[in-house]
Scaffold this motif. Structure first.
Motif, PDB file in Angstrom:
ATOM      1  N   GLN A 320      13.512  14.516  -0.920  1.00  0.00           N
ATOM      2  CA  GLN A 320      14.268  13.464  -1.596  1.00  0.00           C
ATOM      3  C   GLN A 320      15.648  13.956  -2.019  1.00  0.00           C
ATOM      4  OE1 GLN A 320      13.620  10.281  -1.758  1.00  0.00           O
ATOM      5  NE2 GLN A 320      11.723  10.647  -0.619  1.00  0.00           N
ATOM      6  N   ASP A 321      15.745  15.214  -2.409  1.00  0.00           N
ATOM      7  CA  ASP A 321      17.058  15.771  -2.754  1.00  0.00           C
ATOM      8  C   ASP A 321      17.984  15.759  -1.538  1.00  0.00           C
ATOM      9  OD1 ASP A 321      16.350  16.220  -5.358  1.00  0.00           O
ATOM     10  OD2 ASP A 321      15.972  18.365  -5.123  1.00  0.00           O
ATOM     11  N   LEU A 322      17.447  16.067  -0.362  1.00  0.00           N
ATOM     12  CA  LEU A 322      18.279  16.050   0.841  1.00  0.00           C
ATOM     13  C   LEU A 322      18.642  14.624   1.218  1.00  0.00           C
ATOM     14  CD1 LEU A 322      19.653  17.560   3.130  1.00  0.00           C
ATOM     15  CD2 LEU A 322      17.476  17.570   4.373  1.00  0.00           C
ATOM     16  N   ARG A 323      17.680  13.718   1.147  1.00  0.00           N
ATOM     17  CA  ARG A 323      17.984  12.317   1.463  1.00  0.00           C
ATOM     18  C   ARG A 323      19.066  11.764   0.544  1.00  0.00           C
ATOM     19  NH1 ARG A 323      12.276  12.012   1.912  1.00  0.00           N
ATOM     20  NH2 ARG A 323      11.595  11.709   4.058  1.00  0.00           N
ATOM     21  N   GLY A 324      19.006  12.172  -0.724  1.00  0.00           N
ATOM     22  CA  GLY A 324      19.977  11.676  -1.694  1.00  0.00           C
ATOM     23  C   GLY A 324      21.258  12.496  -1.750  1.00  0.00           C
TER      24      GLY A 324
END
Length: 727
Positions: A320-324
């Motif tokens: 999720q950190d990478l997606r965001g």
């Protein structure tokens, strides 16, 4: 599905967004769907991607096939083609016809989360049962029994769980609406990511509902893998293959760099790489080292290591950190691959080449799914080939290990044995036990029940010809990667041909087609940066986890190691093939000591003392693998710096110290025979905390046995310091 004849109507891709396609044929000719079925499918697709979205003709062909009982379809299409649109539309049609829920077998928790969200956007009720939502299992299972669920997503490992089978699968017997096998190349042991539990999927649907339609999907299957999957599905399998070129990817191969220079190259270029992305490493140790090097050199550029050692919750958070875009990059092993979806992923960099063009294509396919341009760079090194050779055989069964497991299960019958118990009684490492029991379950030779594994009456034979063929294929794939690294052809065309894509042709944009690197990329990092990265990494150390279980026969002891004999958690000065220690490892091999290693040992002890229960009082040196001068000089140096006494062990000569994958028990027994504590030395140990300095090992059995011996002769505790942990 839009009724508009507009030739630029969008079609659905795998990310649930709209892509452009040409004018389709009339729907009646191309799909075989009734008007009512077309209406239902159109509702699914428009809810996913907007009022103008529509299925491609070949997507409709697959959907129509899956409306028929007993249908089998295999879709081999590039990432972004829209494979998930097929099974969401087919699910809606099957449910409208009164069928039961769709069972989707997915490889990763992250994929399940994405798929649950996509299914819900499509108007379907989707749930997943996995280790991350244990508290919700009761409610989820009740809704499945009540037929309130349209889609159930599980991992292949979940299918092998007896409790899940009893509580959930039995309730689906005879009423499955559709079975979807995602990332289906994992079904084939010719594939690049064979997972034994996937082979149980076929048994599951044949047992539960042989008339259930089955859809298998993958983006990475060559002709041999495709044929193998189709054979497993059945002779009437519909196979839909499409071109695999990815026009958004610019493929680049750099000249060979030494491992430390590759770290520096990533650091030098990371700020300017487009957007956020993934930096792949071949090993867990490499991923962790590189992530730390980036953090030390670029503290304002957020990165994180992503490996199989993380919990499912930690992995999901990092994804999720990478997606965001909260991190610039995840430095990842192959644990981040199948199922991860970020349409605007801007780059993929490989620090080390994967052993297979198929696995490489699968990983680079994460990039450029929803954007016009993404950079894909490969940083090769000669040392990669040793890792390739390991991967070529790592998943193949060792006959001695298999026989040890089977004979142990036979002796225990009718009692079931856990993986932990099998490890303790056979001496086979736990990871290998897990892999082999799954493979044996596929062959029907063992069965998983409540409490562990039991032997069946089916005999097992080692199919040498089959496994030799697998190794030969993997080595041919390694040859293709050598061609890729050498730039002997267009890089995209070479990857396409490795997947037997007849549409392969030069892309015109890779580093081979251009005859140069793209602007902004250098061939070599700055030399001073390479030196600085090496110096920084040489301040690291690794923990040495003590073994907790005795290995069993022929060692003579099994079960948990008593607390009064166990080693404390230790430290490793040089771990595996650490590139920052490359030159110093050459000295170590010559049994020469460097001041850098001595200083590193002192700094490790200084850091370690914060976790000691008791400060060490005496140093014991153990030359286990032929480095007496290094071991003794390091022990003497630490004794002098720390004002510690010295004591010793005796080591009987003339016995090989080689280690066997099948023989943890044999190795432990060998060390028990060779090691002894003289009576005079035992007096120096009584009631005292020992710092045990060992030169080298890969398994840790010498540390475990030596610690037990020292404690049995009166040592209060043993703190192991391992100079070199071999790969």
């Amino acid at each position: 599905m839009s009724s508009s004849s507009d030739t630029s109507s969008p079609v659905l891709d795998d990310s649930g967004t709209a892509a452009r396609a040409g004018s389709p044929e009339p729907s009646e000719a191309r799909s075989g769907l009734t008007q009512e079925q077309e209406r239902i499918a159109a509702g699914v697709i428009t809810r996913l991607a907007g009022p103008q979205a529509r299925l491609r003709p070949d997507q409709e062909t697959a959907v129509a096939a899956l409306t028929r009982p007993g249908a089998r379809a295999l879709v081999v299409q590039a990432t972004g083609w829209g494979k998930s649109a097929v099974y969401w539309a087919a699910t809606a049609l099957r449910r409208a016809a009164g069928a039961g829920p769709t069972l989707v077998v997915s490889p990763l928790l992250s994929l399940m989360a994405d798929q649950v969200a996509a299914a819900e956007r499509a108007g379907l009720v989707a749930v997943t049962v996995n280790s991350g939502n244990l508290d919700a299992w009761g409610e989820i299972e009740a809704s499945i029994r009540a037929d309130e669920v349209d889609v159930l997503l599980v991992s292949p490992e979940r299918l092998a769980n007896p409790g899940f089978g009893r509580r959930v699968l039995e309730g689906l017997r005879g009423r499955l609406g559709l079975l979807v096998v995602d990332e289906a190349h994992s079904v084939s042991d010719w594939g690049h990511d064979f997972r034994p539990d996937y082979r149980r999927v076929a048994d599951t649907w044949r047992d539960l509902d042989p008339d259930c339609p089955v859809l298998a999907t993958t983006a990475t299957a060559n002709a041999r893998v495709t044929e193998d999957i189709a054979r497993q599905l059945g002779p009437a399998t519909l196979v839909l293959r499409g071109p695999l070129a990815r026009s958004s990817l610019q493929l680049v191969v750099l000249p060979e760099l030494d491992p430390l220079a590759r770290y520096a190259w990533v650091i030098e270029h990371l700020r300017t790489l487009p957007g956020s992305g993934i930096v792949y490493a071949l090993t867990v140790a490499d991923a962790e080292r590189l992530a730390e090097a980036v953090r030390r050199e670029l503290p304002d550029v957020p990165v994180a290591a992503y490996t199989g050692r993380l919990t499912p919750q930690e992995r999901a958070r990092l994804e999720q950190d990478l997606r965001g875009n909260r991190v610039k990059a995840l430095v990842a092993t192959s644990a981040l691959g199948m199922g991860f979806d970020k349409p605007d992923l801007g780059f993929v960099v490989h620090v080390g080449s994967p052993p297979s063009p198929v696995s490489y294509y699968q990983q680079v396919g994460r990039a450029g799914r929803g954007i016009d341009h993404a950079l894909v760079a490969l940083l090769p090194s000669r040392g990669d080939e040793g890792i390739w050779e390991h991967f070529a055989t790592a998943t193949l069964p060792d006959p001695e290990q298999v026989r040890a497991i089977l004979s142990t299960l036979e002796a225990a019958a009718p009692e079931a044995l856990s993986v932990v118990a099998l490890e303790a009684q056979t001496g086979v490492r736990r990871g290998r036990v897990e892999l082999l029991t799954k493979q044996l379950a596929v062959d029907g030779c063992v069965e998983r029940v409540e409490g562990g594994w039991v032997r069946t009456d089916r005999p097992w034979e080692y199919d040498a010809a089959h496994y030799d063929g697998i190794v030969a294929v993997r080595r041919r794939e390694a040859d293709i990667m050598r061609d890729y690294i050498a730039g002997r052809d267009c890089l995209m065309a070479l990857l396409q041909r490795s997947l037997d894509d007849p549409a392969a042709q030069p892309c015109g944009r890779c580093s081979v087609c251009l005859g140069r690197l793209p602007d902004g990329l250098s061939e070599q990092p700055a030399p001073d940066l390479v030196m600085r990265v090496g110096a920084q990494l040489r301040t690291r150390f690794h923990e040495l986890e003590p073994r907790k279980m005795w290995p069993g026969a022929p060692f003579g002891r099994r079960g948990r190691i008593p607390a009064g004999e166990a080693a404390a958690p230790g430290r490793v000065l040089i771990h595996a093939d650490a590139p920052e220690w490359r030159g110093y490892l050459q000295e170590f091999a010559r049994d020469e000591t460097s001041q850098v290693l001595l200083d590193h040992a002192v700094s490790v002890l200084a850091d370690w003392k914060g976790s000691w229960e008791t400060r060490p009082e005496v140093v014991v040196a153990l030359d286990a693998e032929g480095h007496p001068r290094v071991t003794e000089s390091l022990a003497e140096h630490l004794a002098a710096v720390g004002r510690l006494d010295r004591a010793g062990l005796t080591l009987a000569p003339n016995e090989a110290t080689g280690e066997s994958e099948a023989g943890g028990g044999a190795e432990a027994a060998m060390w028990a025979r060779r090691l002894d504590v003289p009576e005079a030395e035992a007096q120096r140990l009584a009631g005292r905390q020992v710092l045990l300095v060992v030169d080298s090992t890969s398994t840790g059995w010498v540390v475990t046995v030596a610690a037990s011996l020292l404690r049995s002769h009166g040592a209060r505790g043993v703190l192991p310091l391992l100079i070199y942990r071999r790969p």
